[in-house]
Enzyme design. Structure first.
Site, mmCIF file in Angstrom:
data_model
loop_
_atom_site.group_PDB
_atom_site.id
_atom_site.type_symbol
_atom_site.label_atom_id
_atom_site.label_comp_id
_atom_site.label_asym_id
_atom_site.label_seq_id
_atom_site.Cartn_x
_atom_site.Cartn_y
_atom_site.Cartn_z
ATOM 1 C CE LYS A 149 22.052 26.138 21.798
ATOM 2 N NZ LYS A 149 21.113 25.154 21.954
ATOM 3 C CG ASP A 157 25.167 22.141 23.247
ATOM 4 O OD1 ASP A 157 26.003 22.086 24.069
ATOM 5 O OD2 ASP A 157 25.445 21.262 22.221
#
Ligand code: SF4
Length: 221
Positions: A131, A150
């Site tokens: 990420k 997210d």
């Protein structure tokens, strides 16, 4: 998705996501990464600090931190205690300080102090997962390496019927099948901005939503 709704084909999802993109682009023309940074290194540091912490808090912390640490070497050489003190309010300060020091060391040793532009090199840095690497590649280098997932992106993708998964890795895969790659970077910003503005975790304000007729929660029923 509403119970009893027929399973939507991939082709249909692809068409629907294009319409969602067009609307959200109009609605949030300024959508961008909420972390403050002026270089790939600063974005990498801010993203490492943002784990389990709000962007606002990270921006407060980095305001001071970026004055003290300007280069990868600064992170490699700063005393662990001083670094912990500087980033204390971002939470998990011991492990984050360890990651930042390790990251600084590795950048110095392997990359002449520069942030690499390759996914494999990035995720080999301490404290950097997929990420974080996607955030850095997308926002600092304009390389659409993946969709950043997210909690907002996960929640909205489920509400919009683009995924059923709770798992960020699977959600990323599901989104990458339907969102054109050229939109990967902004797609997460649009969803994050929409999640903060209207499609909130506790209560979605569907009556005000500009993509209501494209959403299985109400419009597609
Ligand atoms: S219609 Fe409601 S659930 Fe769907 S995206 Fe809009 S606010 Fe979120």
């Amino acid at each position: 998705m509403n119970a009893g709704m027929p399973r939507e084909s991939l082709e249909n999802k692809k068409k629907r996501v294009l319409k969602v993109i067009a609307r959200l682009r109009e609605e949030y023309p300024d959508a961008h990464c909420a972390l403050d940074y002026t270089s790939p290194l600063e974005l990498l540091v801010a993203t490492i600090l943002s784990a389990q912490c709000t962007d606002e808090r990270v921006n407060l912390v980095t305001k001071k931190l970026f004055k003290r640490c300007r280069t990868a070497r600064d992170y490699a050489e700063i005393q662990q205690e001083e670094l912990e003190e500087l980033i204390h309010s971002a939470g998990f300060y011991r492990s984050k300080a360890k990651s930042l020091k390790g990251m600084g060391l590795k950048l110095e040793e392997k990359h002449q102090g520069r942030v690499p532009k390759e996914m494999d090199e990035l995720i080999a840095l301490p404290g950097v997962g997929r990420k974080t690497a996607n955030v850095v590649l997308g926002n600092a280098f304009d390389i659409p390496s993946g969709v950043v997932v997210d909690t907002h992106v996960g929640r909205l993708s489920r509400r919009l019927g683009f995924t059923k998964s709770e798992n960020p890795v699977q959600i990323e895969k599901d989104l990458e099948k339907i969102v054109p790659q050229k939109n990967w970077i902004l797609f997460s910003h649009w969803l994050i901005w929409h999640g903060r503005a209207l499609c909130k975790a506790r209560k979605a304000q569907c009556a005000l939503c500009p993509i209501v007729e494209l959403c299985p929660q109400i419009g597609l029923s």
